[in-house]
Design an enzyme around this catalytic site. Structure first.
Site, short mmCIF file in Angstrom:
data_model
loop_
_atom_site.label_atom_id
_atom_site.label_comp_id
_atom_site.label_asym_id
_atom_site.label_seq_id
_atom_site.Cartn_x
_atom_site.Cartn_y
_atom_site.Cartn_z
N ARG A 137 -19.47 20.33 -41.78
CA ARG A 137 -19.67 19.79 -43.42
C ARG A 137 -17.98 19.45 -43.34
O ARG A 137 -17.16 20.40 -42.75
CB ARG A 137 -20.28 20.60 -44.24
CG ARG A 137 -21.64 20.90 -43.85
CD ARG A 137 -22.23 21.66 -44.87
NE ARG A 137 -23.77 22.01 -44.77
CZ ARG A 137 -24.18 23.05 -43.88
NH1 ARG A 137 -23.30 23.76 -43.44
NH2 ARG A 137 -25.49 23.39 -43.95
N LYS A 159 -22.28 27.04 -46.00
CA LYS A 159 -23.04 27.09 -47.55
C LYS A 159 -23.43 28.51 -47.93
O LYS A 159 -23.96 29.17 -46.79
CB LYS A 159 -24.32 25.95 -47.48
CG LYS A 159 -23.84 24.70 -47.77
CD LYS A 159 -24.91 23.85 -48.18
CE LYS A 159 -24.74 22.23 -48.41
NZ LYS A 159 -26.05 21.51 -48.74
N HIS A 220 -19.79 13.14 -43.33
CA HIS A 220 -20.92 13.54 -42.95
C HIS A 220 -21.68 12.83 -41.91
O HIS A 220 -22.43 13.27 -41.01
CB HIS A 220 -21.79 13.45 -44.39
CG HIS A 220 -22.63 14.78 -44.34
ND1 HIS A 220 -22.35 16.14 -44.28
CD2 HIS A 220 -24.08 14.70 -44.19
CE1 HIS A 220 -23.45 16.81 -44.29
NE2 HIS A 220 -24.41 15.87 -44.19
N ARG A 223 -21.19 14.14 -38.70
CA ARG A 223 -22.27 15.38 -38.47
C ARG A 223 -23.42 14.96 -37.77
O ARG A 223 -24.09 15.65 -37.09
CB ARG A 223 -22.12 16.22 -39.63
CG ARG A 223 -23.07 17.62 -39.93
CD ARG A 223 -22.82 18.22 -41.11
NE ARG A 223 -24.20 18.96 -41.49
CZ ARG A 223 -24.19 20.53 -41.14
NH1 ARG A 223 -23.36 20.89 -40.06
NH2 ARG A 223 -25.36 20.97 -41.31
N HIS A 246 -28.22 25.00 -40.49
CA HIS A 246 -29.26 24.85 -41.33
C HIS A 246 -30.01 26.12 -41.81
O HIS A 246 -30.28 27.13 -40.92
CB HIS A 246 -30.35 23.91 -40.67
CG HIS A 246 -29.85 22.54 -40.67
ND1 HIS A 246 -30.23 21.45 -40.03
CD2 HIS A 246 -28.97 22.00 -41.41
CE1 HIS A 246 -29.55 20.17 -40.21
NE2 HIS A 246 -28.77 20.71 -41.33
N TYR A 255 -33.66 14.72 -37.73
CA TYR A 255 -32.85 14.15 -36.29
C TYR A 255 -33.79 13.75 -35.17
O TYR A 255 -33.49 12.87 -34.75
CB TYR A 255 -31.76 15.13 -36.13
CG TYR A 255 -30.80 15.28 -36.89
CD1 TYR A 255 -29.75 14.31 -37.31
CD2 TYR A 255 -30.65 16.45 -37.79
CE1 TYR A 255 -28.91 14.40 -38.28
CE2 TYR A 255 -29.88 16.58 -38.70
CZ TYR A 255 -28.90 15.63 -39.01
OH TYR A 255 -27.88 15.82 -39.83
#
Length: 282
Positions: A137, A159, A220, A223, A246, A255
């Site tokens: 990110r 995150k 992004h 990514r 994730h 994806y």
């Protein structure tokens, strides 16, 4: 009494920064959403209970896109949850979720990335390569430290203060070393005059590099491209999910849908019975 809610908001934002590790951009978005809620909603405070009716706010923001409305409501729910954890009695009305149409990520063709790299300045070139080969990110790229790149691995701070290790190829690590010879930094890979480059600065540098070759590309999307390339070339979804950081493998599933969409598009263009016919016929 309303002043106490504004003080609570400031404490909540500090919590998001210090404890949850949210990026400045995300914190600013939360701040704007909560300010709008405090300004536009019907709020009643009596006998230690806070009653918040979001219907006036929802009428005010009804013209926004579904995703924008959903993000604002999510920020408000998080704030209310924080207030309850702090021992406050809060009643929230009118916060029903809205449906958001699912959209597939938009990866960039490998040749387009190579074309941009040919014309990119050193900082943009390295930033693009790191996003494309590490699946970062933009916030993670900003916080990438030199000392955390060692022996083929790179420690990423993601995150919510979560950390993960991502493999980095020897030639990519060497590119970082070469970049440091011309643009030396103390702690972070990307610095300017001793200060870490901000997310907005890196985002601008990257988008400008692609614009130079006539492409509109966001960090992004690089990514997304990283994830798509790995899955399309046989990587296990569990491994890709871990590499992306994730929280749930369900997030990574999108994806695989993208891969199916690409395969279907290739099929329609390649099969002799699918040329020049409608989708419903093929």
């Amino acid at each position: 009494m309303m002043n106490s809610l504004y003080r609570d908001k400031e404490n909540f934002l500090k919590y998001l920064d210090a404890i949850r590790g949210y990026s400045p951009l995300t914190i600013r978005s939360y701040n704007d959403s909560i300010d709008t809620m405090l300004r536009e909603s019907e709020i009643e405070i009596s006998e230690g209970k806070v009653r918040i009716n979001l219907m006036p706010l929802r009428l005010k923001i009804a013209s926004l896109k579904s995703k924008s409305i959903s993000c604002k409501l999510s920020a408000i729910r998080s704030f209310v949850k924080y207030l309850r954890l702090e021992g406050k009695d809060v009643e929230l009305r009118g916060d029903e979720s809205i449906k958001i149409p699912k959209t597939l990520p938009k990866p960039i063709a490998h040749e387009h990335i190579l074309h941009a790299l040919e014309h990119a300045e050193p900082t943009a070139k390295l930033a693009i390569i790191l996003l494309y080969t590490l699946g970062l990110r933009i916030s993670e790229l900003t916080h990438l430290r030199l000392k955390e790149i060692d022996q083929g691995w790179c420690r990423i701070h993601g995150k919510g203060s979560k950390e993960r290790d991502v493999p980095i190829l020897k030639n990519i690590a060497e590119l970082i070393g070469e970049y440091q010879l011309h643009s030396p930094s103390v702690e972070y890979v990307f610095e300017l005059q001793g200060e870490k480059l901000s997310e907005n600065s890196l985002r601008y540098i990257i988008t400008k590099a692609f614009a130079k070759v006539g492409l509109k590309v966001t960090p992004h999307q690089l990514r997304h491209t990283y994830a798509t390339e790995l899955l399309n070339n046989g990587a296990r979804i569990a491994d890709v999910s871990e590499l992306l950081g994730h929280a749930s493998m369900a997030t990574t599933q999108i994806y695989t849908k993208l891969g199916n969409a690409i395969k279907m598009d290739h099929y329609r263009k390649s099969h002799p019975l699918c040329n020049n016919v409608e989708d419903s016929q093929c």
